[in-house]
Design an enzyme around this catalytic site. Sequence first.
Site, PDB file in Angstrom:
ATOM      1  N   HIS A  14     -24.922 115.710  66.373  1.00  0.00           N
ATOM      2  CA  HIS A  14     -24.185 116.043  65.153  1.00  0.00           C
ATOM      3  C   HIS A  14     -23.232 114.895  64.834  1.00  0.00           C
ATOM      4  CE1 HIS A  14     -25.400 120.330  65.114  1.00  0.00           C
ATOM      5  NE2 HIS A  14     -25.399 120.198  66.429  1.00  0.00           N
ATOM      6  N   LYS A  98     -35.392 121.462  61.524  1.00  0.00           N
ATOM      7  CA  LYS A  98     -34.543 122.249  62.409  1.00  0.00           C
ATOM      8  C   LYS A  98     -34.519 123.716  61.987  1.00  0.00           C
ATOM      9  CE  LYS A  98     -31.550 123.158  65.634  1.00  0.00           C
ATOM     10  NZ  LYS A  98     -30.360 122.397  65.998  1.00  0.00           N
ATOM     11  N   HIS A 136     -33.031 126.131  67.445  1.00  0.00           N
ATOM     12  CA  HIS A 136     -31.833 126.722  68.041  1.00  0.00           C
ATOM     13  C   HIS A 136     -32.264 128.093  68.544  1.00  0.00           C
ATOM     14  CE1 HIS A 136     -27.390 127.426  68.424  1.00  0.00           C
ATOM     15  NE2 HIS A 136     -27.866 128.659  68.526  1.00  0.00           N
ATOM     16  N   HIS A 174     -31.112 122.385  73.550  1.00  0.00           N
ATOM     17  CA  HIS A 174     -30.006 122.813  74.412  1.00  0.00           C
ATOM     18  C   HIS A 174     -30.325 124.077  75.212  1.00  0.00           C
ATOM     19  CE1 HIS A 174     -29.383 125.304  70.892  1.00  0.00           C
ATOM     20  NE2 HIS A 174     -28.678 124.404  70.228  1.00  0.00           N
ATOM     21  N   ASP A 248     -26.249 117.327  71.919  1.00  0.00           N
ATOM     22  CA  ASP A 248     -25.636 118.329  71.034  1.00  0.00           C
ATOM     23  C   ASP A 248     -24.155 118.027  70.828  1.00  0.00           C
ATOM     24  OD1 ASP A 248     -25.491 120.531  69.356  1.00  0.00           O
ATOM     25  OD2 ASP A 248     -25.222 121.973  70.967  1.00  0.00           O
TER      26      ASP A 248
END
Length: 347
Positions: A14, A98, A136, A174, A248
Amino acid sequence: MELSITQPDDWHLHLRDGHLLETVVSHSASNFGRAIIMPNLKPPITTTAAAVAYRDSILNALAPNSGFTPLMTLYLTDTTSPLEIKQAKNSGVVYAVKLYPAGATTNSKEGVTDLFGKCMPVLEEMAEQEMPLLVHGEVTSPEVDVFDREKVFVETVLGPLVQRLPQLKIVMEHVTTLDAVKFVESCQEGYVAATVTPQHLILNRNSLFQGGLQPHNYCLPILKREIHRQAIVSAVTSGSRKFFLGTDSAPHDQRKKECPCGCAGIYNAPVALSVYTKVFEEAGTLDKLEAFTSFNGPDFYGLPRNTRRIKLSKTPWKVPESYSYASGDIIPMFAGETLEWQPSSPI
């Protein structure tokens, strides 16, 4: 002691925008050759044109000759079209799409509400274009305990998706649980992989509460039990090609972390390589560090490995207490603490 490795890439980053971008981008560019840039801005990056414009702003914020390449992504919504996927592929600057389940994390309210009901034509086009889906991996139902959201996602969304569309390349980002590790390990190599953050390798959920509530250790997916941390460390240090580096790293203004309703996200870009190296050293597997940091990611994405190298020296250094920017301060992971491994600039 000194290690020399191929320059790593960050496959989950990010950078935000505006003054935050201008401050944090150099911390990633000083270590990493490339990075997959997350699209959850306000408004999110939902079109190829917006991704190109965002890429330009990142390049403009970099120092001359930094050598850093941003790899852009699109933010999947209920209304993303297959045509947009074709345009993204043809652009040469968009490398993935994403998936944020709506409401799962920071700036995710425009995310997907019904993956199988509304997004299958897009996912089929992505498989056709060999465009990876970055996940995610959490459900957002309030009935599901926050510590179980990843496990339930694997069971109810990711598993069925892989069965329904096995040719789609997927990165479960993640990963935080033994359940996710087992799932990734069970899938076909080259089609399902996972990124792993520094925080989920080195912290467990006790780190949220030791000495009082610790807002700078709050991230999503939330830190889990020690048994899950150990499972992730074992997977990453095993030499498996299915796991690779994705920090992340998520910068937030200090005031947005230390407040009654603080933001999720850990700013780890300045310390990430030091932490990863520590984890591999403690596992006795420093010989496997380079594959995790520098080989597995580009191999999965079908990109060439970097040609430059960096050195990691076992030289203690102190992490700054904060990084100032035009509107405030950013508190990094392990602020004010001394770390053992220090990376050099790439050569």
